[in-house]
Design an enzyme around this catalytic site. Structure first.
Site, PDB file in Angstrom:
ATOM      1  N   LYS B  86       0.848  -1.198   0.000  1.00  0.00           N
ATOM      2  CA  LYS B  86       0.000   0.000   0.000  1.00  0.00           C
ATOM      3  C   LYS B  86       0.882   1.246   0.000  1.00  0.00           C
ATOM      4  O   LYS B  86       1.908   1.279   0.692  1.00  0.00           O
ATOM      5  CB  LYS B  86      -0.882  -0.020   1.252  1.00  0.00           C
ATOM      6  CG  LYS B  86      -1.910   1.097   1.334  1.00  0.00           C
ATOM      7  CD  LYS B  86      -2.680   1.019   2.654  1.00  0.00           C
ATOM      8  CE  LYS B  86      -3.837   2.014   2.703  1.00  0.00           C
ATOM      9  NZ  LYS B  86      -4.588   1.927   3.984  1.00  0.00           N
ATOM     10  N   SER B 161      -9.623   1.937   3.068  1.00  0.00           N
ATOM     11  CA  SER B 161      -8.750   2.677   2.183  1.00  0.00           C
ATOM     12  C   SER B 161      -7.742   1.820   1.408  1.00  0.00           C
ATOM     13  O   SER B 161      -7.218   2.277   0.405  1.00  0.00           O
ATOM     14  CB  SER B 161      -7.991   3.736   2.978  1.00  0.00           C
ATOM     15  OG  SER B 161      -7.097   3.154   3.901  1.00  0.00           O
ATOM     16  N   SER B 185      -9.690  -0.403   7.222  1.00  0.00           N
ATOM     17  CA  SER B 185      -9.097  -0.234   5.888  1.00  0.00           C
ATOM     18  C   SER B 185      -8.412  -1.460   5.303  1.00  0.00           C
ATOM     19  O   SER B 185      -8.033  -1.446   4.132  1.00  0.00           O
ATOM     20  CB  SER B 185      -8.101   0.931   5.893  1.00  0.00           C
ATOM     21  OG  SER B 185      -8.800   2.147   5.932  1.00  0.00           O
TER      22      SER B 185
END
Lengths: 96, 492
Positions: B86, B161, B185
């Site tokens: 990420k 997210s 997330s």
């Protein structure tokens, strides 16, 4: 709790963010809507409840003070938007 | 269900465990494996946008290095395995944008500890995952660059997210990914994309090099094809770190050895508050069936109550933005990142930098936090929320005296259409109503694929007491040995 445009401007100044007129308007509405959601907490009695500092109860974590390597100045400056020699360049902080 | 095909073109379909076995047996090389994933990215990522950056050349070099290690017999279960990280986690020498204009072009000079530990084992970095800007969002639509699309239906969001990471694993664009979870997330996008995600106990994994959003809530964790793969990855990244004083001084167990698949007698609580009105009927059906399956496997089910659940949303949206407003004060345009170049004094330059560098949701949360911490409002909001946080923790503590784990939905919804919720922040926040309490209490939790609602994946959430990752992984593993949901793949 309703937030008006003046309060939005005050908060933006605290947060050091410039806002357009449009942003000021929409944030006033959106922050008011969000704060309405927070009202539910007022119905909960928290008298004498200790606020959480760390979820696992860790505090004052100490380690030995041993010297070690850190970033070279060139590495520290690698992402600097503006530099002068080995220094970060900033705008004047004091009036002339 | 797709049957894995071990010809080179289909190596991207392998789990970490399968690929690891073939690498160790010298049946495939890491270069072949990495090429297959890079080719898959080439084929599908223009439709999904799961990656912000693809590091193809560096990946092939790392794969060659991994092959040398394997040839020399110096390898682990992760050597040569291609991963996505990420873009909120620092990668040395590779751009780390946090999906923000503020950090466009920012190149870290060090690795996040979790990333460094994986690289030491010889994993291969394919690239960086798209996300909501600075981790703030539930749909990956808040990326400053582009939204990611759900591999099961490209008109829908992948969740967020860590949406780029979950979408990449679902689509075979990485063998696994590292995400971060501040309010859901990892779990919510894993649920929306039909993959397995684990949010560890707060402090289980070092946060060093995780670009801070809300430091008392943030955790790094794996997104992978199944629980067995999550166990291997967690074992690699967990453990105390001298660079993160909040990392727990607790030894890391052998998570793989704990995967017995035997859950007889495990007490599983079902919290009634997590099945409220308004939840998608398909989600309710799939999660209920999954919980019954756990009972078939020997778990003892008990209905339990977590009465403070209804306060979690407000509690979270005071604490997280408050911490965010303090953490994001560092973006002043001086040391790194975007910097306003026009006229003006120091303050004006700083205010313009922050106006143009941050997107709307980030500004909204900074403003909300600045308000909650401001003079005259601190006691009513921030202090109150930290007290409510204690009550939410105590609720979980009480329930965990009666049960070993909780089973519930990850989200009341399945993946929703792109654009459906972007204009209404409160409606977006409600998507995470069942994941937020876990972060508030610092607990470990997983998202496990457990079926579909109208063709879209549903996730079962497993929640345990502090440091019970091994138990949760074993429950998930037992479930995945008995079901095939985690083997389903979207057709792209």
């Amino acid at each position: 709790m309703p937030i008006d445009r003046e309060q939005v401007k005050h908060i933006a100044a605290l947060a050091r963010i410039s806002l357009s007129e449009g942003e000021t308007e929409s944030f006033a509405q959106q922050l008011s809507d969000i704060l309405d959601q927070f009202e539910v907490l007022q119905s909960l009695d928290t008298t004498g409840v200790t606020p959480t500092a760390h979820v696992a109860g860790l505090d004052n974590v100490m380690r030995d003070d041993e010297p070690g390597s850190s970033l070279e100045s060139e590495e520290s400056l690698l992402n600097a938007p503006r530099r002068r020699g080995d220094l970060f360049q900033v705008r004047a902080v004091l009036d002339e | 269900m797709t049957v894995p095909d071990h010809t080179v073109n289909h190596l991207w379909q392998l789990t970490v465990a399968e690929a690891s076995r073939l690498l160790a047996a010298k049946e495939i090389s890491s270069v072949e494996l990495t090429r297959s994933f890079l080719q898959r990215i080439e084929e599908v990522d223009d439709r999904l946008s799961a990656y912000i950056t693809v590091t193809a050349d560096a990946a092939l070099q790392q794969a060659q290095e991994a092959d040398r290690r394997i040839a020399a017999g110096e390898y682990t279960a992760l050597t040569g395995i291609p991963m996505q990280i990420k873009d909120l986690l620092c990668t040395e020498g590779t751009t780390t944008t946090c999906a923000s204009r503020m950090l466009e072009g920012y190149v870290p000079v060090y690795n996040a500890t979790a990333v460094g530990r994986l690289r030491e084992q010889g994993t291969v970095l394919l690239g960086k995952g798209n996300m909501d800007e600075f981790g703030m969002g539930s749909s990956t639509e808040n990326s400053a660059f582009f939204p990611t699309r759900n591999p099961w239906d490209t008109e829908r969001v992948p969740g967020g997210s860590s949406g780029g990471s979950a979408a990449a694993v679902a689509a075979g664009e990485a063998a696994f990914a590292l995400g971060t979870d501040t309010g859901g997330s990892i779990r919510q996008p894993a649920s929306f994309c039909g993959v397995t995600g684990l949010k560890p106990t707060y402090g289980r994994v070092s946060r060093y090099g995780l670009v801070a959003y809300a430091s008392s809530l943030d955790q790094v964790g794996p997104i992978a094809r199944d629980a067995a793969d999550c166990a291997v990855i967690l074992e690699a990244i967990a453990g105390q770190d001298r660079f993160d004083a909040t990392s727990l001084p607790v030894p890391v167990p052998d998570y793989r050895a704990g995967l017995t698949g035997d859950i007889s007698g495990v007490r599983v609580g079902v919290p009634s508050e997590y099945f409220a009105d308004g939840m998608d009927t398909g989600v309710r059906a799939a999660v209920t069936a999954a919980i019954e399956r756990l009972a078939d496997l020997g778990a003892e089910l008990r209905e339990v109550s977590l009465p403070t659940t209804e306060y979690a949303l407000a509690c979270y949206y005071i604490i997280a933005p408050s911490e965010c407003s303090a953490n994001l004060a560092r973006y002043d345009g001086v040391k790194y990142g975007y910097s306003h170049q026009g006229d003006g004094d120091m303050w004006e330059a700083m205010e313009r930098t922050r106006q143009h560098g941050f997107g709307p949701e980030v500004k909204r949360r900074i403003m909300l936090g600045a308000f909650a911490l401001s003079s005259g409002y601190y006691d009513a909001y921030y202090h109150k929320a930290q007290q409510v946080r204690t009550l939410i923790r105590e609720d979980f503590d009480r329930v965990f005296q009666e049960v070993d784990a909780l089973a519930a939905p990850v989200s009341p919804l399945v993946a929703f259409p792109i654009g459906e919720r972007t204009d209404d922040p409160v409606r977006m926040y409600l998507v995470d109503v069942y994941t937020l309490p876990v972060n508030i209490a610092g607990l470990p939790a997983m998202s496990v694929p457990c079926g579909f609602s109208d063709g879209l994946p549903v996730g079962l959430q497993l929640i345990g007491p502090h440091l019970s990752e091994g138990r949760l992984l074993n429950i998930a593993h037992a479930y995945q040995q008995a079901t095939d949901w985690h083997n389903d793949r979207p057709s792209l």
